[in-house]
Design an enzyme around this catalytic site. Structure first.
Site, PDB file in Angstrom:
ATOM      1  N   HIS A   1       2.853  -4.522   6.598  1.00 21.45           N
ATOM      2  CA  HIS A   1       1.828  -3.487   6.570  1.00 21.45           C
ATOM      3  C   HIS A   1       1.790  -2.513   7.585  1.00 21.45           C
ATOM      4  O   HIS A   1       2.460  -2.636   8.617  1.00 21.45           O
ATOM      5  CB  HIS A   1       0.426  -3.751   6.247  1.00 21.45           C
ATOM      6  CG  HIS A   1       0.154  -4.634   5.037  1.00 21.45           C
ATOM      7  ND1 HIS A   1      -0.603  -3.932   4.021  1.00 21.45           N
ATOM      8  CD2 HIS A   1       0.646  -6.039   4.431  1.00 21.45           C
ATOM      9  CE1 HIS A   1      -0.569  -4.844   2.909  1.00 21.45           C
ATOM     10  NE2 HIS A   1       0.043  -5.939   3.320  1.00 21.45           N
TER      11      HIS A   1
ATOM     12  N   GLU B   1       1.692   3.142   3.174  1.00 17.38           N
ATOM     13  CA  GLU B   1       2.307   2.414   4.154  1.00 17.38           C
ATOM     14  C   GLU B   1       3.884   2.246   3.862  1.00 17.38           C
ATOM     15  O   GLU B   1       4.523   1.138   4.258  1.00 17.38           O
ATOM     16  CB  GLU B   1       1.671   0.963   4.115  1.00 17.38           C
ATOM     17  CG  GLU B   1       0.394   1.223   4.831  1.00 17.38           C
ATOM     18  CD  GLU B   1      -0.577  -0.061   4.990  1.00 17.38           C
ATOM     19  OE1 GLU B   1       0.131  -1.275   4.851  1.00 17.38           O
ATOM     20  OE2 GLU B   1      -1.598  -0.174   4.843  1.00 17.38           O
TER      21      GLU B   1
ATOM     22  N   GLU C   1       1.142  -6.109  10.959  1.00 15.64           N
ATOM     23  CA  GLU C   1       0.841  -4.563  10.957  1.00 15.64           C
ATOM     24  C   GLU C   1       1.557  -3.905  11.869  1.00 15.64           C
ATOM     25  O   GLU C   1       1.350  -3.998  12.990  1.00 15.64           O
ATOM     26  CB  GLU C   1      -0.685  -4.442  11.458  1.00 15.64           C
ATOM     27  CG  GLU C   1      -1.617  -5.194  10.469  1.00 15.64           C
ATOM     28  CD  GLU C   1      -1.964  -4.330   9.252  1.00 15.64           C
ATOM     29  OE1 GLU C   1      -1.494  -3.216   9.164  1.00 15.64           O
ATOM     30  OE2 GLU C   1      -2.704  -4.942   8.425  1.00 15.64           O
TER      31      GLU C   1
ATOM     32  N   HIS D   1       0.924  -1.097  -0.018  1.00 16.13           N
ATOM     33  CA  HIS D   1      -0.002  -0.066  -0.058  1.00 16.13           C
ATOM     34  C   HIS D   1       0.912   1.199   0.052  1.00 16.13           C
ATOM     35  O   HIS D   1       1.910   1.473   0.850  1.00 16.13           O
ATOM     36  CB  HIS D   1      -0.924   0.123   1.214  1.00 16.13           C
ATOM     37  CG  HIS D   1      -2.039  -1.079   1.093  1.00 16.13           C
ATOM     38  ND1 HIS D   1      -2.545  -1.604   2.175  1.00 16.13           N
ATOM     39  CD2 HIS D   1      -2.659  -1.455   0.147  1.00 16.13           C
ATOM     40  CE1 HIS D   1      -3.440  -2.618   1.942  1.00 16.13           C
ATOM     41  NE2 HIS D   1      -3.583  -2.318   0.672  1.00 16.13           N
TER      42      HIS D   1
END
Length: 392
Positions: free
Chosen positions: A302, A160, A361, A157
């Site tokens: 991420h 990110e 994450e 992404h």
């Protein structure tokens, strides 16, 4: 650094003279026994030096942290006689960082740093595995020669992009540890190298990263502004690729579920899964890489949440739970087996190959995370990265 040898020289001698593990020299020099002609010395640069009064080879060697023979070899000198005012070359071990993780990576800088790291250490392979929708290269780094094959990627992404900083710092720390006989997270780098073949894609979505960091080019701005869709959204929030497709919703595993429930039904800055699975160049590149390499594990970085996802529909193997427990202990991140999500890279890998896949994450807050979080993020996650490349 490369050196020219006039005479047959044992790599064991070079190891002693430069204080480099013989293992590191053997990785980057094709003849594991002797060096004749060109020999690569990892982690060193050569620098011109003007001899001063009272200088000696022994004194310069101590200053450089090498044996006198190293300076003699570098200058093809047979005697330790120095003349004031003459210019010689001296070897310096690289101690400053090539990677600067305190600035956001864009595509050009990540490619430049990969090349600089390769020239400095030469302990990994580099190849372009494809290109983005706007023609930017997507590069894979491969480190190690072990039987365990692991893949690590970052920046699926655009907003990110700090995940690329983490990956680049890890690559630098890894190759430097190999060159100096060091450790990563308490594990000898040589052990990691011989146990695992690690594939790294530092930037899956270079176009999205560019848009998130700089915005689109002026002539494209009206088109991209129309994809922001919501009031208050800026280009810093851009997750998608250059065509407004979320690359981590592009994989065939239950793609229709994501298509039907995502709010974005047209190209947008986030959450649009595309018109069909695997329509985007970047997603196809990643699919083909996995099919080619047949990895035993994959890890996708991420942001954000300080947690990681390790299961998918109960398909994941028992090994996944064991690795998840390791990751949790190493990082303090929360291990989450199931989330209501489909069509992601990790989901597709688990469902297709029934092997462990993880989405990590990193950090906490609102994307894009501030670069000031880098130190704490890296401190937390390096344990996960090392555990990911270790056998059970």
């Amino acid at each position: 650094m490369q050196m020219q040898f006039k005479y047959l020289t044992m790599l064991t001698q070079i190891s002693e003279w430069f204080n480099i593990p013989i293992f590191a020299l053997e990785i980057i020099n094709p003849n594991p026994i002797t060096a004749r002609g060109i020999c690569k010395i990892p982690g060193y640069i050569r620098d011109s030096y003007t001899v001063k009064k009272f200088d000696s080879i022994d004194g310069l060697a101590r200053k450089c942290g090498v044996r006198p023979e190293a300076i003699l070899l570098l200058n093809q000198m047979e005697q330790e006689i120095l003349r004031e005012g003459e210019t010689i070359e001296i070897p310096w071990q690289v101690k400053s960082s090539i990677v600067n993780p305190h600035f956001g990576y864009d595509h050009s800088r990540v490619e430049q740093d990969i090349q600089t790291l390769y020239e400095m250490y030469s302990m990994f392979q580099v190849r372009v595995i494809g290109e983005s929708e706007q023609g930017r290269s997507i590069t894979e780094i491969t480190i190690g020669n072990g039987p365990l094959h692991v893949h690590l990627n970052a920046s699926f992404h655009g907003n990110e992009w700090v995940t690329t900083n983490v990956v680049m710092q890890f690559v630098q720390d890894y190759v430097h540890a190999i060159a100096t006989g060091g450790h990563l997270y308490g594990i000898p780098a040589e052990t990691l190298y011989t146990e695992c073949t690690l594939s790294v894609v530092p930037m899956v979505n270079p176009d999205g990263v560019e848009i998130a960091q700089y915005g689109p080019h002026d002539e494209e701005r009206p088109v991209y502004r129309s994809m922001l869709l919501h009031e208050g959204v800026t280009f810093q929030d851009w997750k998608a690729n250059a065509r407004g497709v979320d690359l981590n919703n592009q994989f065939p595993t239950n793609w229709e579920i994501e298509k039907n429930r995502k709010w974005a039904k047209i190209p947008a800055y986030r959450d649009y899964p595309g018109a069909a699975p695997l329509t985007e160049k970047e997603a196809i590149v990643m699919q083909k890489l996995v099919e080619e390499k047949q990895f035993h594990r994959v890890v996708a970085l991420h942001t954000q949440g300080k947690e990681f996802y390790w299961g998918y529909e109960g398909i994941e193997p028992k090994e996944s739970a064991l690795l998840a427990a390791r990751f949790e202990r190493a990082s303090g991140y929360k291990a989450v087996q199931m989330i209501d999500s489909h069509a992601g890279f990790k989901d597709w890998f688990i469902a297709t190959y029934e092997k462990p896949g993880f989405t990590i994450e990193l950090g906490e807050g609102v994307n894009p995370l501030p670069i000031e979080q880098f130190e704490s993020i890296y401190r937390d996650v390096i344990g996960i990265l090392v555990e990911a490349i270790r056998p059970l």
